[in-house]
Design an enzyme around this catalytic site. Structure first.
Site, mmCIF file in Angstrom:
data_model
loop_
_atom_site.group_PDB
_atom_site.id
_atom_site.type_symbol
_atom_site.label_atom_id
_atom_site.label_comp_id
_atom_site.label_asym_id
_atom_site.label_seq_id
_atom_site.Cartn_x
_atom_site.Cartn_y
_atom_site.Cartn_z
ATOM 1 N N GLN A 1 118.687 162.433 195.791
ATOM 2 C CA GLN A 1 119.498 163.146 194.811
ATOM 3 C C GLN A 1 118.609 163.655 193.675
ATOM 4 O O GLN A 1 117.464 163.227 193.532
ATOM 5 C CB GLN A 1 120.590 162.193 194.310
ATOM 6 C CG GLN A 1 121.673 162.815 193.469
ATOM 7 C CD GLN A 1 121.406 162.669 191.987
ATOM 8 O OE1 GLN A 1 120.555 161.880 191.558
ATOM 9 N NE2 GLN A 1 122.110 163.438 191.184
ATOM 10 N N ASN B 1 117.960 163.284 190.561
ATOM 11 C CA ASN B 1 117.195 162.522 189.573
ATOM 12 C C ASN B 1 116.286 161.472 190.193
ATOM 13 O O ASN B 1 115.658 160.691 189.481
ATOM 14 C CB ASN B 1 118.137 161.866 188.547
ATOM 15 C CG ASN B 1 118.900 160.668 189.103
ATOM 16 O OD1 ASN B 1 118.829 160.357 190.288
ATOM 17 N ND2 ASN B 1 119.652 160.010 188.242
ATOM 18 N N LYS B 2 116.182 161.456 191.532
ATOM 19 C CA LYS B 2 115.325 160.466 192.173
ATOM 20 C C LYS B 2 113.853 160.867 192.063
ATOM 21 O O LYS B 2 113.515 161.998 191.719
ATOM 22 C CB LYS B 2 115.725 160.287 193.637
ATOM 23 C CG LYS B 2 117.156 159.768 193.817
ATOM 24 C CD LYS B 2 117.347 158.441 193.125
ATOM 25 C CE LYS B 2 118.700 157.800 193.421
ATOM 26 N NZ LYS B 2 119.835 158.507 192.797
ATOM 27 N N ASN B 3 112.958 159.924 192.398
ATOM 28 C CA ASN B 3 111.520 160.173 192.240
ATOM 29 C C ASN B 3 111.045 161.353 193.066
ATOM 30 O O ASN B 3 110.129 162.068 192.673
ATOM 31 C CB ASN B 3 110.727 158.920 192.600
ATOM 32 C CG ASN B 3 110.938 157.805 191.595
ATOM 33 O OD1 ASN B 3 111.934 157.782 190.876
ATOM 34 N ND2 ASN B 3 110.000 156.868 191.537
ATOM 35 N N ILE B 4 111.612 161.522 194.263
ATOM 36 C CA ILE B 4 111.475 162.788 194.982
ATOM 37 C C ILE B 4 112.878 163.237 195.360
ATOM 38 O O ILE B 4 113.760 162.409 195.607
ATOM 39 C CB ILE B 4 110.560 162.713 196.225
ATOM 40 C CG1 ILE B 4 111.148 161.815 197.304
ATOM 41 C CG2 ILE B 4 109.165 162.275 195.852
ATOM 42 C CD1 ILE B 4 110.434 161.955 198.632
#
Length: 373
Positions: free
Chosen positions: A181, A183-186
């Site tokens: 999603q 806002n995840k790190n990737i």
């Protein structure tokens, strides 16, 4: 002069990825195709050769894992009350019963002692959540699962590039679900992947993600399970491939920013303010978020309002699931999981993203100290 707003989270998409998405749009193949296959192959290699299938969210991945495990009506699944509500919703979605175990006050992950105490003859699985990317004690988790013959669906939505004793989360364990999603790190904008145990589970995952369909030859088509519409598009996979090229650098940056947060707050921060810092783990956590638990003397809403006035974005992850109306209607009440209730009322997430600078961290810390002191 007013300083610019510092967001809580901000995805970074480079020009090469933007160009790759343009190439997909021009190719005429927009839905699942060669980019999805390439992304799955790259993820599989990253997770030590385990089968990986991509999906349009990191929610359906957990639901499909439950279905592959044969979990349904009459079964119980133990999970944490501090997570995005999807973690518990998927248990209801397959007809099973969610059972909560309170959290550890230090790690804020599920308390494994309480997990074992919550096991009944109806328990079929555990869904641990790795909050902010910090893993639970994987040795203890899998010892409990083995002892009681339980499946484990790891909600590793926030834990891409996290590890346990030198092994990547996803390269070990049972089912492992990741989110991509925004806002995840990737990110893939929206999406997720499920790491599976063998080719048979991978084939069943493929059926569940696309209406249960099996194709043979030129025109053979059959459906033998009830699937949904959960496939990832080539557009999303192109973003994922571009993001994945930077995963090591992103993880290193987040760890460095977390270390800077700790250095600036200082060793006496908790004693001075009454707030609680996260666990200072710079080896295993990917530092998806940097979270504080606020002292009782200030409400979260007041803290967030005052931080926003100082141009600092704040998130909160998460309110206690069992106190949401859907779960209250199922018989959960105040006081059942006191640690989760306290943390769920007072946890906040400070800015953390890959293009943050150390001066951004300094602004955030100065604002926190100003509000709390």
């Amino acid at each position: 002069m007013t300083q610019p707003f510092l967001p809580f989270s901000k995805p970074t998409i480079d020009e090469a990825t933007i160009a790759a998405v343009g190439d997909v749009l021009r190719s005429g193949w927009l839905t699942s195709g060669p980019k999805v296959q390439a992304f799955e192959a790259q993820l599989s290699a990253y997770f030590g050769g385990r089968p990986v299938r991509t999906f349009n969210s990191g929610t359906c991945t957990m639901e499909i894992a439950l279905r592959i495990a044969g979990i349904g009506p009459g079964d119980e699944v133990i999970t944490t009350p501090i997570s995005w509500v999807a973690t518990a919703n998927v248990i209801i979605e397959v007809g099973a019963t969610p059972v909560f175990a309170d959290i550890d006050p230090v790690t804020r992950n599920i308390d494994l002692d309480l997990v074992e105490a919550a096991i009944t003859p109806r328990t079929r699985a555990i869904i641990p959540v790795f909050l902010s990317g910090l893993p639970v004690d994987m040795d203890r988790l899998y010892a409990i699962a083995k002892k009681h013959n339980l499946r484990v669906i790891e909600d590793a939505a926030q834990a891409i590039a996290s590890s346990w004793k030198g092994q990547r989360i996803g390269a070990i364990g049972d089912f492992v679900s990741f989110s991509f999603q925004a806002n995840k790190n990737i990110t893939t904008s929206e999406g997720g992947c499920l790491v599976l145990n063998d080719a048979a589970e991978a084939r069943l995952a493929e059926k569940y993600r696309l209406q249960g369909v099996t194709r043979t030859g030129f025109d053979g088509l059959d459906v033998d399970v009830l699937g949904g519409k959960f496939n990832m598009t080539d557009i999303a996979a192109a973003i994922g491939l571009g993001q994945f090229a930077h995963i090591d650098a992103v993880t290193a940056t987040r760890r460095r920013l977390a270390q800077h947060y700790f250095a600036l707050f200082g060793s006496d921060f908790e004693a001075r303010t009454g707030a609680q810092l996260p666990v200072a783990d710079f080896e295993q956590s990917n530092w998806h978020m940097f979270q504080l638990v606020l002292p009782q003397r200030i409400t979260r809403a007041d803290f967030m309002e005052r931080m926003m006035a100082l141009q600092i974005g704040i998130g909160y992850h998460y309110p206690a699931i069992h106190l949401l109306s859907l779960y209250r209607a199922r018989g959960f009440t105040d006081g059942m999981f006191p640690v989760a209730e306290r943390v769920g009322q007072r946890i906040v997430s400070l800015p953390m993203f890959a293009t943050m600078t150390e001066s951004d961290v300094e602004r955030a810390v100065a604002a926190v100290l100003s509000v709390l002191q």
